[in-house]
Design a protein around this motif. Structure first.
Motif, PDB file in Angstrom:
ATOM      1  N   TYR A  68       0.835  -1.207   0.000  1.00 15.87           N
ATOM      2  CA  TYR A  68       0.000   0.000   0.000  1.00 15.87           C
ATOM      3  C   TYR A  68       0.871   1.259   0.000  1.00 15.87           C
ATOM      4  O   TYR A  68       0.543   2.249  -0.650  1.00 15.87           O
ATOM      5  CB  TYR A  68      -0.949  -0.002   1.205  1.00 15.87           C
ATOM      6  CG  TYR A  68      -2.140  -0.919   1.046  1.00 15.87           C
ATOM      7  CD1 TYR A  68      -2.991  -0.813  -0.058  1.00 15.87           C
ATOM      8  CD2 TYR A  68      -2.435  -1.887   2.001  1.00 15.87           C
ATOM      9  CE1 TYR A  68      -4.088  -1.641  -0.206  1.00 15.87           C
ATOM     10  CE2 TYR A  68      -3.532  -2.729   1.861  1.00 15.87           C
ATOM     11  CZ  TYR A  68      -4.356  -2.598   0.754  1.00 15.87           C
ATOM     12  OH  TYR A  68      -5.443  -3.429   0.607  1.00 15.87           O
ATOM     13  N   ARG A  69       1.970   1.220   0.729  1.00 14.87           N
ATOM     14  CA  ARG A  69       2.864   2.372   0.779  1.00 14.87           C
ATOM     15  C   ARG A  69       3.491   2.647  -0.574  1.00 14.87           C
ATOM     16  O   ARG A  69       3.697   3.795  -0.948  1.00 14.87           O
ATOM     17  CB  ARG A  69       3.962   2.169   1.846  1.00 14.87           C
ATOM     18  CG  ARG A  69       3.484   2.314   3.272  1.00 14.87           C
ATOM     19  CD  ARG A  69       2.839   3.643   3.533  1.00 14.87           C
ATOM     20  NE  ARG A  69       3.788   4.766   3.430  1.00 14.87           N
ATOM     21  CZ  ARG A  69       3.487   5.947   2.913  1.00 14.87           C
ATOM     22  NH1 ARG A  69       2.288   6.186   2.440  1.00 14.87           N
ATOM     23  NH2 ARG A  69       4.402   6.900   2.872  1.00 14.87           N
ATOM     24  N   ARG A  71       2.172   2.403  -3.232  1.00 12.75           N
ATOM     25  CA  ARG A  71       1.182   3.124  -4.031  1.00 12.75           C
ATOM     26  C   ARG A  71       0.886   4.499  -3.433  1.00 12.75           C
ATOM     27  O   ARG A  71      -0.060   5.179  -3.852  1.00 12.75           O
ATOM     28  CB  ARG A  71      -0.132   2.356  -4.069  1.00 12.75           C
ATOM     29  CG  ARG A  71      -0.061   0.975  -4.684  1.00 12.75           C
ATOM     30  CD  ARG A  71      -1.433   0.398  -4.523  1.00 12.75           C
ATOM     31  NE  ARG A  71      -1.560  -0.963  -4.986  1.00 12.75           N
ATOM     32  CZ  ARG A  71      -2.701  -1.651  -4.866  1.00 12.75           C
ATOM     33  NH1 ARG A  71      -3.742  -1.080  -4.310  1.00 12.75           N
ATOM     34  NH2 ARG A  71      -2.784  -2.884  -5.294  1.00 12.75           N
ATOM     35  N   ARG A  73      -0.283   5.173  -0.453  1.00 17.58           N
ATOM     36  CA  ARG A  73      -1.450   5.258   0.434  1.00 17.58           C
ATOM     37  C   ARG A  73      -1.001   5.265   1.891  1.00 17.58           C
ATOM     38  O   ARG A  73      -0.048   4.589   2.266  1.00 17.58           O
ATOM     39  CB  ARG A  73      -2.388   4.063   0.166  1.00 17.58           C
ATOM     40  CG  ARG A  73      -2.807   3.965  -1.285  1.00 17.58           C
ATOM     41  CD  ARG A  73      -3.859   2.905  -1.493  1.00 17.58           C
ATOM     42  NE  ARG A  73      -5.178   3.397  -1.107  1.00 17.58           N
ATOM     43  CZ  ARG A  73      -6.251   2.626  -1.016  1.00 17.58           C
ATOM     44  NH1 ARG A  73      -6.166   1.351  -1.271  1.00 17.58           N
ATOM     45  NH2 ARG A  73      -7.417   3.146  -0.671  1.00 17.58           N
ATOM     46  N   VAL A  75      -1.324   4.261   5.702  1.00 17.91           N
ATOM     47  CA  VAL A  75      -1.818   3.043   6.343  1.00 17.91           C
ATOM     48  C   VAL A  75      -1.734   3.120   7.866  1.00 17.91           C
ATOM     49  O   VAL A  75      -0.718   3.544   8.421  1.00 17.91           O
ATOM     50  CB  VAL A  75      -1.008   1.800   5.885  1.00 17.91           C
ATOM     51  CG1 VAL A  75      -1.665   0.517   6.395  1.00 17.91           C
ATOM     52  CG2 VAL A  75      -0.870   1.753   4.362  1.00 17.91           C
ATOM     53  N   ASP A 138      -5.729   5.944   4.522  1.00 18.29           N
ATOM     54  CA  ASP A 138      -6.521   5.379   3.426  1.00 18.29           C
ATOM     55  C   ASP A 138      -6.935   3.948   3.736  1.00 18.29           C
ATOM     56  O   ASP A 138      -7.998   3.493   3.341  1.00 18.29           O
ATOM     57  CB  ASP A 138      -5.712   5.396   2.127  1.00 18.29           C
ATOM     58  CG  ASP A 138      -5.266   6.799   1.767  1.00 18.29           C
ATOM     59  OD1 ASP A 138      -6.148   7.640   1.545  1.00 18.29           O
ATOM     60  OD2 ASP A 138      -4.051   7.054   1.735  1.00 18.29           O
ATOM     61  N   VAL A 139      -6.048   3.261   4.428  1.00 21.26           N
ATOM     62  CA  VAL A 139      -6.304   1.865   4.779  1.00 21.26           C
ATOM     63  C   VAL A 139      -6.024   1.685   6.265  1.00 21.26           C
ATOM     64  O   VAL A 139      -5.028   2.200   6.775  1.00 21.26           O
ATOM     65  CB  VAL A 139      -5.387   0.902   3.980  1.00 21.26           C
ATOM     66  CG1 VAL A 139      -5.689  -0.558   4.323  1.00 21.26           C
ATOM     67  CG2 VAL A 139      -5.525   1.131   2.476  1.00 21.26           C
ATOM     68  N   LEU A 233      -3.494  -8.941  -3.420  1.00 21.54           N
ATOM     69  CA  LEU A 233      -3.745  -7.505  -3.522  1.00 21.54           C
ATOM     70  C   LEU A 233      -4.855  -7.187  -4.507  1.00 21.54           C
ATOM     71  O   LEU A 233      -5.702  -6.328  -4.249  1.00 21.54           O
ATOM     72  CB  LEU A 233      -2.461  -6.779  -3.933  1.00 21.54           C
ATOM     73  CG  LEU A 233      -1.586  -6.379  -2.752  1.00 21.54           C
ATOM     74  CD1 LEU A 233      -0.187  -6.035  -3.213  1.00 21.54           C
ATOM     75  CD2 LEU A 233      -2.199  -5.196  -2.000  1.00 21.54           C
ATOM     76  N   ASP A 237      -8.220  -5.238  -3.593  1.00 20.68           N
ATOM     77  CA  ASP A 237      -8.688  -4.061  -4.336  1.00 20.68           C
ATOM     78  C   ASP A 237     -10.141  -4.235  -4.756  1.00 20.68           C
ATOM     79  O   ASP A 237     -10.925  -3.289  -4.739  1.00 20.68           O
ATOM     80  CB  ASP A 237      -7.820  -3.835  -5.584  1.00 20.68           C
ATOM     81  CG  ASP A 237      -6.432  -3.331  -5.225  1.00 20.68           C
ATOM     82  OD1 ASP A 237      -6.257  -2.855  -4.083  1.00 20.68           O
ATOM     83  OD2 ASP A 237      -5.525  -3.419  -6.075  1.00 20.68           O
ATOM     84  N   GLU A 240     -12.369  -3.829  -1.755  1.00 16.77           N
ATOM     85  CA  GLU A 240     -12.368  -2.416  -1.377  1.00 16.77           C
ATOM     86  C   GLU A 240     -13.266  -1.616  -2.317  1.00 16.77           C
ATOM     87  O   GLU A 240     -14.086  -0.808  -1.868  1.00 16.77           O
ATOM     88  CB  GLU A 240     -10.948  -1.846  -1.400  1.00 16.77           C
ATOM     89  CG  GLU A 240     -10.929  -0.371  -1.019  1.00 16.77           C
ATOM     90  CD  GLU A 240      -9.529   0.237  -0.954  1.00 16.77           C
ATOM     91  OE1 GLU A 240      -8.540  -0.501  -1.097  1.00 16.77           O
ATOM     92  OE2 GLU A 240      -9.458   1.462  -0.757  1.00 16.77           O
TER      93      GLU A 240
END
Ligand SMILES: Nc1nc2c(ncn2[C@@H]2O[C@H](COP(=O)(O)OP(=O)(O)OP(=O)(O)O)[C@@H](O)[C@H]2O)c(=O)[nH]1
Ligand SMILES: [Mg+2]
Length: 315
Positions: A68-69, A71, A73, A75, A138-139, A233, A237, A240
């Motif tokens: 996620y990082r 990308r 985002r 966390v 974000d997450v 992942l 996604d 999500e």
């Protein structure tokens, strides 16, 4: 006081830590704090990660944080520590890598002790998720060990639940016993580098069904080698995206909030009042108000108690 709330909304780390503690201890500023941040929650994707002890949940969370990082985002990670004898109380699987994440301003990691008190545990975790959500993550990933009802209940607050299993645990009965089969959106057979992963995958797949319109998925991966993580992942996604398409609170969401309010109230009033409340119009209206973020759950619970003339609300 409301300065703390504003600082949480700006995503300040020290404020986030203090806010989580305040809500955990239910100190005198906690009610006002929750009222202030609650309207700003509901944006983060909340992922519950659960499963039997030692299946590699923390190792996977670590991998997910990295993904996620990469990308960009933000966390938040909440590790609910049941003082598992398996890991000797170690909360995060690979402390060295988690330490690396801890230096990243885009990652906030917090562990929370299980108090052995069902209500207290889920309450504190739920509010910690709200703080992390309001702070602009974000997450939000919540790791719990799925060994009993208390732990499993925590993942009720999640938008999606990832159940982590591993070969050599036996068959799907393992998951079934702890009630994990019903709660999972995605089942991951971790440690696919070890023998028996395919057999377990097959066993799980054969008992899965449809849950809230989503076909439960089963995948295999290895947090150790990285095999299968791309597929995991993609699947995350997908869930999500699905959870984000639901703008209007659906029956499941309303049901969750309804449960939460009932729990708050029933710790104060007699259990028999539960059935009365469930058929109460005003109760339904409050559930909808909370869903629309016009009111936070604590304030709504107090309003309900006020309607019970023989009882007096005491904090
Ligand atoms: N072979 C193999 N070992 C793994 C894998 N993932 C994790 N492990 C190992 O399994 C052990 C438990 O990993 P954790 O990530 O701490 O598992 P956990 O589910 O978080 O454990 P608890 O929080 O104590 O329930 C550690 O020794 C990990 O190195 C994997 O994919 N393959
Ligand atoms: Mg762990």
């Amino acid at each position: 006081l409301d300065d703390l709330g504003r600082r949480v909304l700006r995503g300040e780390r020290t404020a986030v830590s203090r806010a989580i503690s305040s809500l955990e201890n239910r100190d005198e500023q906690s009610s006002a704090l929750l009222s202030e941040i609650y309207p700003h929650t509901g944006r983060a994707f909340v992922l519950g990660v659960t499963g039997p002890p030692g299946t590699g949940k923390s190792s996977l969370v670590d991998r997910l944080v990295s993904a996620y990082r990469s990308r960009g985002r933000k966390v938040g990670v909440l590790a609910v520590d049941p003082s598992s004898p398996v890991s000797g109380g170690a909360i995060l699987g690979d402390r060295v890598r988690m330490l690396e994440h801890a230096l990243d301003a885009g990652v906030y990691i917090r562990s929370m002790a299980s108090r052995g008190d069902e209500g207290g545990l889920s309450d504190a975790a739920q509010n910690a998720i709200r703080v992390l959500d309001a702070a602009g993550n974000d997450v939000v990933i919540v790791e719990t060990v799925g060994i009993g009802q208390a732990e499993v209940q925590i993942v009720k607050v999640a938008d999606a639940v990832l159940v982590v299993l591993m070969p050599e645990l036996g068959d799907e009965i393992q998951a079934n016993k702890a009630g994990l089969l019903e709660i999972g959106d995605i089942f991951l057979v971790n440690k696919s580098d070890l023998p028996g992963a395919d057999k377990l995958l097959y066993n799980i797949a054969s008992v899965l069904s449809r849950k809230d319109g989503w076909r439960q998925k089963v995948l295999k991966a290895s947090a150790k080698t990285g095999e299968g993580l791309g597929e995991l992942l993609r699947c995350l996604d997908e869930v999500e995206a699905l959870s984000k398409t639901q703008n209007e609170p659906d029956a499941r969401k309303l049901g969750k909030i309804s449960d939460e309010l009932l729990d708050s109230v029933s710790s104060v009033v007699l259990a028999r009042l539960r059935s009365e409340l469930e058929s109460d119009q005003e109760f339904r209206r409050l559930v909808e108000k909370v869903a629309r973020r016009e009111l936070d759950p604590d304030a709504a619970a107090r309003k309900l108690l006020d309607r019970l003339p023989q009882l007096r609300w005491e904090k």
